[in-house]
Design a protein around this motif. Structure first.
Motif, short mmCIF file in Angstrom:
data_model
loop_
_atom_site.label_atom_id
_atom_site.label_comp_id
_atom_site.label_asym_id
_atom_site.label_seq_id
_atom_site.Cartn_x
_atom_site.Cartn_y
_atom_site.Cartn_z
N ASP A 51 41.03 48.16 40.19
CA ASP A 51 41.53 48.85 39.01
C ASP A 51 42.91 48.34 38.59
OD1 ASP A 51 42.84 49.94 41.15
OD2 ASP A 51 42.50 52.01 40.57
N PHE A 52 43.04 47.01 38.57
CA PHE A 52 44.24 46.38 38.05
C PHE A 52 43.83 45.15 37.23
CE2 PHE A 52 43.72 45.23 42.58
CZ PHE A 52 43.44 43.87 42.48
N LYS A 53 44.75 44.69 36.39
CA LYS A 53 44.51 43.51 35.57
C LYS A 53 44.33 42.30 36.49
CE LYS A 53 47.06 40.62 32.46
NZ LYS A 53 48.33 40.49 31.75
N THR A 54 43.30 41.50 36.23
CA THR A 54 43.00 40.35 37.09
C THR A 54 43.04 39.04 36.32
OG1 THR A 54 40.63 40.57 36.70
CG2 THR A 54 41.52 41.71 38.63
N VAL A 55 43.16 37.97 37.09
CA VAL A 55 43.12 36.61 36.56
C VAL A 55 42.06 35.85 37.36
CG1 VAL A 55 44.42 34.48 36.24
CG2 VAL A 55 45.55 36.68 35.92
N PHE A 56 41.15 35.16 36.68
CA PHE A 56 40.12 34.35 37.32
C PHE A 56 40.58 32.90 37.39
CE2 PHE A 56 36.38 31.59 36.92
CZ PHE A 56 35.69 31.96 38.06
N PHE A 57 40.29 32.26 38.51
CA PHE A 57 40.64 30.85 38.69
C PHE A 57 39.44 30.13 39.28
CE2 PHE A 57 42.14 27.36 41.36
CZ PHE A 57 42.88 26.64 40.44
N SER A 58 39.22 28.89 38.83
CA SER A 58 38.11 28.10 39.35
C SER A 58 38.50 26.64 39.40
CB SER A 58 36.89 28.29 38.44
OG SER A 58 35.81 27.51 38.88
N ASN A 59 38.11 25.98 40.50
CA ASN A 59 38.22 24.52 40.59
C ASN A 59 36.99 24.01 41.33
OD1 ASN A 59 38.68 24.74 43.38
ND2 ASN A 59 40.89 24.68 43.15
N ASP A 60 36.97 22.74 41.70
CA ASP A 60 35.79 22.17 42.36
C ASP A 60 35.50 22.80 43.71
OD1 ASP A 60 35.44 20.44 40.24
OD2 ASP A 60 36.53 18.80 41.19
N ASP A 61 36.54 23.32 44.39
CA ASP A 61 36.37 23.84 45.75
C ASP A 61 36.15 25.34 45.83
OD1 ASP A 61 36.76 21.27 46.84
OD2 ASP A 61 38.94 21.54 46.72
N ALA A 62 36.71 26.08 44.89
CA ALA A 62 36.69 27.53 45.04
C ALA A 62 36.77 28.24 43.70
CB ALA A 62 37.87 27.96 45.91
N LYS A 63 36.42 29.52 43.76
CA LYS A 63 36.58 30.43 42.64
C LYS A 63 37.32 31.64 43.19
CE LYS A 63 32.30 29.08 40.27
NZ LYS A 63 32.59 27.70 40.51
N SER A 64 38.15 32.26 42.35
CA SER A 64 38.92 33.39 42.84
C SER A 64 39.31 34.33 41.71
CB SER A 64 40.18 32.90 43.57
OG SER A 64 40.94 32.05 42.73
N LEU A 91 55.75 44.36 45.63
CA LEU A 91 55.73 45.79 45.92
C LEU A 91 56.20 46.60 44.72
CD1 LEU A 91 57.08 46.22 49.57
CD2 LEU A 91 54.75 46.51 48.75
N ASP A 92 57.27 46.15 44.08
CA ASP A 92 57.77 46.87 42.90
C ASP A 92 56.71 46.93 41.81
OD1 ASP A 92 60.23 47.34 44.07
OD2 ASP A 92 61.25 45.68 43.04
N ILE A 93 56.03 45.81 41.57
CA ILE A 93 54.98 45.77 40.55
C ILE A 93 53.84 46.70 40.92
CG2 ILE A 93 53.18 44.31 39.52
CD1 ILE A 93 55.25 41.97 39.76
N LEU A 94 53.37 46.62 42.16
CA LEU A 94 52.25 47.45 42.60
C LEU A 94 52.57 48.93 42.54
CD1 LEU A 94 50.98 45.33 45.63
CD2 LEU A 94 49.97 45.49 43.34
N LYS A 95 53.78 49.29 42.97
CA LYS A 95 54.17 50.70 42.92
C LYS A 95 54.29 51.19 41.49
CE LYS A 95 56.37 50.84 47.43
NZ LYS A 95 57.63 50.99 48.18
N SER A 96 54.83 50.35 40.59
CA SER A 96 54.96 50.76 39.19
C SER A 96 53.60 50.96 38.53
CB SER A 96 55.80 49.74 38.40
OG SER A 96 55.06 48.56 38.16
N GLU A 97 52.58 50.23 39.01
CA GLU A 97 51.22 50.38 38.49
C GLU A 97 50.43 51.48 39.19
OE1 GLU A 97 50.34 45.70 37.32
OE2 GLU A 97 49.47 46.52 39.16
N GLY A 98 51.02 52.08 40.22
CA GLY A 98 50.32 53.11 40.97
C GLY A 98 49.31 52.57 41.94
N GLN A 99 49.41 51.27 42.30
CA GLN A 99 48.47 50.65 43.22
C GLN A 99 48.76 50.97 44.68
OE1 GLN A 99 45.75 49.00 42.24
NE2 GLN A 99 46.33 49.35 40.13
#
Length: 105
Positions: A51-64, A91-99
């Motif tokens: 339940d947080f904003k995500t970023v997808f990454f992909s290259n020849d070896d992996a996806k994340s 930590l500051d970012i996660l706490k500000s988002e309520g994570q």
């Protein structure tokens, strides 16, 4: 998202990697000082919601998929190396988002 380790520890997950047929989680165990890798088949997923904003990454070896700040604020490598400044920033970012609870170190 949360996982349960075999020792009973609960860890919040902030990135998921797929290398071929293997899945790994990057989580922040309490008092660790950064991100730690967990092999998916060695832990139990106890909360499968992301339940947080995500970023997808992909290259020849992996996806994340990463928490946005790991990529957009270039914190990922520093957190894997247990950099104290990056840890405090994340930590500051996660706490500000309520994570994370305010008492998470």
């Amino acid at each position: 998202m949360r996982i349960l380790e075999s020792d009973g520890s609960i860890v919040d997950i902030f990135a998921i990697y797929w290398f071929g047929d293997e899945t790994y989680f990057y989580g922040m165990p309490k008092n660790y000082g950064g991100l730690q890798a967990y092999k998916a088949d060695e832990v139990t997923v106890i909360d499968n919601k992301i339940d947080f904003k995500t970023v997808f990454f992909s290259n020849d070896d992996a996806k994340s998929v990463h928490h946005w700040a790991l990529i957009e604020e270039s914190l990922l490598d520093d957190l894997l190396e247990l950099d104290e400044t990056a840890y405090k920033r994340f930590l500051d970012i996660l706490k500000s988002e309520g994570q994370l609870d305010d008492n998470f170190y």
